[in-house]
Design a protein around this motif. Structure first.
Motif, PDB file in Angstrom:
ATOM      1  N   HIS A   9      36.659  42.145  42.443  1.00 40.09           N
ATOM      2  CA  HIS A   9      36.323  43.136  41.425  1.00 40.09           C
ATOM      3  C   HIS A   9      35.303  42.588  40.441  1.00 40.09           C
ATOM      4  O   HIS A   9      34.480  43.336  39.913  1.00 40.09           O
ATOM      5  CB  HIS A   9      37.592  43.608  40.720  1.00 40.09           C
ATOM      6  N   ALA A  10      35.300  41.291  40.217  1.00 40.22           N
ATOM      7  CA  ALA A  10      34.255  40.675  39.387  1.00 40.22           C
ATOM      8  C   ALA A  10      32.893  40.825  40.057  1.00 40.22           C
ATOM      9  O   ALA A  10      31.859  40.875  39.381  1.00 40.22           O
ATOM     10  CB  ALA A  10      34.571  39.203  39.152  1.00 40.22           C
ATOM     11  N   GLY A  11      32.906  40.933  41.376  1.00 43.98           N
ATOM     12  CA  GLY A  11      31.674  41.116  42.130  1.00 43.98           C
ATOM     13  C   GLY A  11      31.245  42.556  42.271  1.00 43.98           C
ATOM     14  O   GLY A  11      30.241  42.838  42.946  1.00 43.98           O
ATOM     15  N   ALA A  31      43.439  43.018  33.025  1.00 43.16           N
ATOM     16  CA  ALA A  31      43.525  42.403  31.703  1.00 43.16           C
ATOM     17  C   ALA A  31      44.698  41.423  31.626  1.00 43.16           C
ATOM     18  O   ALA A  31      44.598  40.358  31.008  1.00 43.16           O
ATOM     19  CB  ALA A  31      43.665  43.486  30.630  1.00 43.16           C
ATOM     20  N   ARG A  32      45.817  41.789  32.281  1.00 40.70           N
ATOM     21  CA  ARG A  32      46.997  40.919  32.244  1.00 40.70           C
ATOM     22  C   ARG A  32      46.790  39.657  33.074  1.00 40.70           C
ATOM     23  O   ARG A  32      47.142  38.542  32.644  1.00 40.70           O
ATOM     24  CB  ARG A  32      48.226  41.683  32.760  1.00 40.70           C
ATOM     25  N   PHE A  33      46.203  39.790  34.244  1.00 40.60           N
ATOM     26  CA  PHE A  33      46.193  38.660  35.169  1.00 40.60           C
ATOM     27  C   PHE A  33      44.935  37.808  35.103  1.00 40.60           C
ATOM     28  O   PHE A  33      44.909  36.710  35.665  1.00 40.60           O
ATOM     29  CB  PHE A  33      46.508  39.146  36.588  1.00 40.60           C
ATOM     30  N   GLU A  34      43.929  38.240  34.397  1.00 38.59           N
ATOM     31  CA  GLU A  34      42.790  37.362  34.163  1.00 38.59           C
ATOM     32  C   GLU A  34      43.163  36.192  33.246  1.00 38.59           C
ATOM     33  O   GLU A  34      42.548  35.129  33.309  1.00 38.59           O
ATOM     34  CB  GLU A  34      41.633  38.156  33.553  1.00 38.59           C
ATOM     35  N   THR A  35      44.158  36.405  32.397  1.00 40.21           N
ATOM     36  CA  THR A  35      44.582  35.352  31.458  1.00 40.21           C
ATOM     37  C   THR A  35      46.077  35.046  31.604  1.00 40.21           C
ATOM     38  O   THR A  35      46.711  34.587  30.668  1.00 40.21           O
ATOM     39  CB  THR A  35      44.282  35.785  30.017  1.00 40.21           C
ATOM     40  N   TYR A  36      46.613  35.278  32.782  1.00 38.79           N
ATOM     41  CA  TYR A  36      48.049  35.158  33.018  1.00 38.79           C
ATOM     42  C   TYR A  36      48.498  33.711  32.903  1.00 38.79           C
ATOM     43  O   TYR A  36      47.840  32.796  33.407  1.00 38.79           O
ATOM     44  CB  TYR A  36      48.364  35.704  34.410  1.00 38.79           C
ATOM     45  N   LYS A  37      49.636  33.506  32.266  1.00 38.80           N
ATOM     46  CA  LYS A  37      50.167  32.159  32.048  1.00 38.80           C
ATOM     47  C   LYS A  37      51.203  31.747  33.093  1.00 38.80           C
ATOM     48  O   LYS A  37      51.771  30.669  33.000  1.00 38.80           O
ATOM     49  CB  LYS A  37      50.787  32.063  30.647  1.00 38.80           C
TER      50      LYS A  37
END
Length: 293
Positions: free
Chosen positions: A109-111, A89-95
């Motif tokens: 993991h998306a796969g 959750a943190r690193f899918e949208t990490y700035k």
């Protein structure tokens, strides 16, 4: 032990924050010319790998360690699936900066891969550098500590020697918290658990270099993220500055390259050894995540 265990965690985060402004600069003469002796936190420049960060914040390594700490605190122990959910959750949208191990892990993991599967084949030592919160949680349970340290590393870094490195430094820090000096702990763990591994040779090389200049020694070992280069440099810093946590972390930064991953492990081990009095109060006070940690 409680003082030393807390210092161990804070020193790992402080090491990451100290490295932030000069992270991944390999030219040590340029680093010295641009920043001087880095003994205080720096705000990263717009041309750095971390331009979105402020002074006293963390690299992506420190931020991943913080996610691990949050998970352990919430679950009252290590839960790989909870850690993974929070991490994703943190690193899918990490700035901030997203390294290759993170990108590959997210893709796999998306796969459909799970957190028990190796996330990437990366051999970056950063996969093993996040473990201070685990050592804190399991400072009286070595078997659980080793199991969890390896699992959290494997989640993003599948290289066997990097996973073994997590076990090595977990065992070393455990012994240090229980009163063994860092140099003796490294020798003992290498002999008892890694006698036929490459790790044993890296430990021997790092210990043999402890009388030499750190910038020169780490340049010889290699300044990169990769475990075969980074590991002996960590051993060198721990052995050379066994009683000087501050100088160990400064020298890690001045040696250039991946000073953040290197420094986090050094800070963890020497924080466990020396306790709070060895960690500069200014560094603690200026950590952006201090109260949250």
């Amino acid at each position: 032990m409680d003082n030393h265990a807390k210092t161990m965690v804070m020193a790992a985060f402080a090491a990451d924050a100290l490295a932030l402004g000069a992270h991944w600069i390999y030219d040590t003469e340029l680093l010295l010319k641009r920043f001087g002796r880095v003994d205080a936190f720096l705000k990263p420049g717009t041309d750095s790998y971390h331009p979105t960060k402020e002074r006293g914040a963390f690299t992506h390594y420190g931020d991943q360690t913080l996610v691990l700490l949050e998970s352990i605190a919430e679950k009252r122990g290590f839960d790989l699936f909870d850690f993974f959910d929070r991490w994703r959750a943190r690193f899918e949208t990490y700035k901030g900066y997203v390294d290759n191990a993170t990108r590959v892990t997210l893709s796999r993991h998306a796969g459909g891969s799970g957190p028990e599967d190796p996330g990437s084949p990366s051999d970056d030592l950063a996969g093993a550098s996040r473990i201070a919160p685990l050592v804190y949680a399991y400072r009286n349970d070595i078997d659980t500590l080793v199991k969890c340290a390896k699992a959290q590393t494997r989640m993003t870094h599948g290289d066997p020697l990097t996973i073994d490195s997590a076990e090595f430094f977990a065992r070393v820090t455990f012994l240090v918290l229980h009163g063994t000096s860092p140099d003796k702990a490294m020798k003992q763990v290498a002999q008892e658990y890694f006698n036929t591994s490459h790790l044993s040779g890296w430990v021997a090389a790092g210990l043999a270099s402890k009388g030499r200049d750190s910038v020169v020694s780490i340049a010889a070992f290699g300044q990169t993220c990769h475990t075969p280069e980074a590991f002996p440099g960590v051993v060198h810093l721990i052995a050379r500055y066994q009683n000087d946590l501050k100088e160990a972390l400064i020298q890690s930064v001045m040696a250039g390259g991946d000073s953040a991953a290197r420094g986090m492990i050094v800070g963890m081990v020497l924080g466990a050894h020396l306790g709070l009095s060895a960690l500069p109060q200014q560094w603690v006070d200026e950590l952006r995540g201090k109260e949250h940690i």
